[in-house]
Design a protein around this motif. Sequence first.
Motif, PDB file in Angstrom:
ATOM      1  N   VAL A  15       0.856  -1.182   0.000  1.00 32.20           N
ATOM      2  CA  VAL A  15       0.000   0.000   0.000  1.00 32.20           C
ATOM      3  C   VAL A  15       0.897   1.239   0.000  1.00 32.20           C
ATOM      4  O   VAL A  15       1.634   1.481   0.965  1.00 32.20           O
ATOM      5  CB  VAL A  15      -0.945   0.029   1.222  1.00 32.20           C
ATOM      6  CG1 VAL A  15      -1.895   1.215   1.122  1.00 32.20           C
ATOM      7  CG2 VAL A  15      -1.727  -1.277   1.322  1.00 32.20           C
ATOM      8  N   SER A  16       0.855   2.003  -1.087  1.00 28.34           N
ATOM      9  CA  SER A  16       1.696   3.198  -1.202  1.00 28.34           C
ATOM     10  C   SER A  16       1.242   4.268  -0.212  1.00 28.34           C
ATOM     11  O   SER A  16       0.098   4.263   0.249  1.00 28.34           O
ATOM     12  CB  SER A  16       1.640   3.750  -2.632  1.00 28.34           C
ATOM     13  OG  SER A  16       0.339   4.227  -2.921  1.00 28.34           O
ATOM     14  N   HIS A  17       2.155   5.170   0.106  1.00 26.62           N
ATOM     15  CA  HIS A  17       1.842   6.253   1.047  1.00 26.62           C
ATOM     16  C   HIS A  17       1.001   7.348   0.415  1.00 26.62           C
ATOM     17  O   HIS A  17       0.235   8.014   1.095  1.00 26.62           O
ATOM     18  CB  HIS A  17       3.136   6.877   1.598  1.00 26.62           C
ATOM     19  CG  HIS A  17       3.822   6.018   2.588  1.00 26.62           C
ATOM     20  ND1 HIS A  17       3.445   5.946   3.904  1.00 26.62           N
ATOM     21  CD2 HIS A  17       4.865   5.171   2.459  1.00 26.62           C
ATOM     22  CE1 HIS A  17       4.225   5.106   4.543  1.00 26.62           C
ATOM     23  NE2 HIS A  17       5.096   4.614   3.691  1.00 26.62           N
ATOM     24  N   GLY A  18       1.163   7.568  -0.866  1.00 26.84           N
ATOM     25  CA  GLY A  18       0.525   8.719  -1.491  1.00 26.84           C
ATOM     26  C   GLY A  18       1.317   9.973  -1.165  1.00 26.84           C
ATOM     27  O   GLY A  18       2.290   9.939  -0.410  1.00 26.84           O
ATOM     28  N   GLN A  27      -5.011  15.147  -2.401  1.00 26.60           N
ATOM     29  CA  GLN A  27      -3.658  14.658  -2.628  1.00 26.60           C
ATOM     30  C   GLN A  27      -3.399  14.570  -4.120  1.00 26.60           C
ATOM     31  O   GLN A  27      -4.298  14.223  -4.886  1.00 26.60           O
ATOM     32  CB  GLN A  27      -3.481  13.251  -2.039  1.00 26.60           C
ATOM     33  CG  GLN A  27      -3.476  13.188  -0.538  1.00 26.60           C
ATOM     34  CD  GLN A  27      -3.369  11.743  -0.091  1.00 26.60           C
ATOM     35  OE1 GLN A  27      -4.368  11.040  -0.106  1.00 26.60           O
ATOM     36  NE2 GLN A  27      -2.183  11.320   0.293  1.00 26.60           N
ATOM     37  N   THR A  30      -3.053   9.515  -4.381  1.00 26.67           N
ATOM     38  CA  THR A  30      -3.623   8.884  -3.203  1.00 26.67           C
ATOM     39  C   THR A  30      -2.913   7.568  -2.906  1.00 26.67           C
ATOM     40  O   THR A  30      -2.187   7.035  -3.737  1.00 26.67           O
ATOM     41  CB  THR A  30      -5.129   8.611  -3.399  1.00 26.67           C
ATOM     42  OG1 THR A  30      -5.289   7.776  -4.541  1.00 26.67           O
ATOM     43  CG2 THR A  30      -5.902   9.901  -3.584  1.00 26.67           C
ATOM     44  N   SER A  31      -3.137   7.042  -1.734  1.00 29.43           N
ATOM     45  CA  SER A  31      -2.593   5.754  -1.327  1.00 29.43           C
ATOM     46  C   SER A  31      -3.285   4.653  -2.128  1.00 29.43           C
ATOM     47  O   SER A  31      -4.511   4.602  -2.193  1.00 29.43           O
ATOM     48  CB  SER A  31      -2.847   5.561   0.174  1.00 29.43           C
ATOM     49  OG  SER A  31      -2.373   4.336   0.599  1.00 29.43           O
ATOM     50  N   CYS A  33      -2.973   0.309  -3.681  1.00 25.49           N
ATOM     51  CA  CYS A  33      -2.326  -1.001  -3.648  1.00 25.49           C
ATOM     52  C   CYS A  33      -1.478  -1.152  -4.907  1.00 25.49           C
ATOM     53  O   CYS A  33      -1.926  -0.820  -5.998  1.00 25.49           O
ATOM     54  CB  CYS A  33      -3.352  -2.127  -3.612  1.00 25.49           C
ATOM     55  SG  CYS A  33      -4.201  -2.278  -2.056  1.00 25.49           S
ATOM     56  N   PRO A  93      -1.230   2.618   4.837  1.00 26.50           N
ATOM     57  CA  PRO A  93      -0.153   3.010   3.929  1.00 26.50           C
ATOM     58  C   PRO A  93       1.217   2.576   4.463  1.00 26.50           C
ATOM     59  O   PRO A  93       1.478   2.639   5.657  1.00 26.50           O
ATOM     60  CB  PRO A  93      -0.258   4.535   3.882  1.00 26.50           C
ATOM     61  CG  PRO A  93      -1.701   4.800   4.192  1.00 26.50           C
ATOM     62  CD  PRO A  93      -2.082   3.750   5.200  1.00 26.50           C
ATOM     63  N   GLY A  94       2.061   2.103   3.552  1.00 22.36           N
ATOM     64  CA  GLY A  94       3.404   1.683   3.927  1.00 22.36           C
ATOM     65  C   GLY A  94       3.488   0.265   4.453  1.00 22.36           C
ATOM     66  O   GLY A  94       4.501  -0.127   5.033  1.00 22.36           O
TER      67      GLY A  94
END
Length: 102
Positions: A15-18, A27, A30-31, A33, A93-94
């Motif tokens: 899951v990316s942070h965005g 943003q 966005t966060s 997958c 996220p992360g």
Amino acid sequence: MNEQRPSVGRDVHYVSHGTPPRADGSQAYTSLCRTAKITVVGAWIDVEISPLPPNGRQRKVTQTWDSTACALHVLNPTGEFFHSCQHDEGKLPGTWHWPERV
């Protein structure tokens, strides 16, 4: 139901942070997958990082071993990167989680 265990070569989702939120709360990215592959099972995870001291030379980092944390090869539309992170089925996220079954 059998609980899955991470192993090298398994496909997972990262899951990316965005990007940081703007003043209006939106943003740029966005966060989301992202596809990832486990490259190492188990990792040292930072649990506490002291503030940078006035001399700026050394800070204390406390880590703990997490057997479910993994090093990942993450594939993004704009490139790829390597990242160690913890497992979380809540999809924070992360973190990484198992792909949803469809």
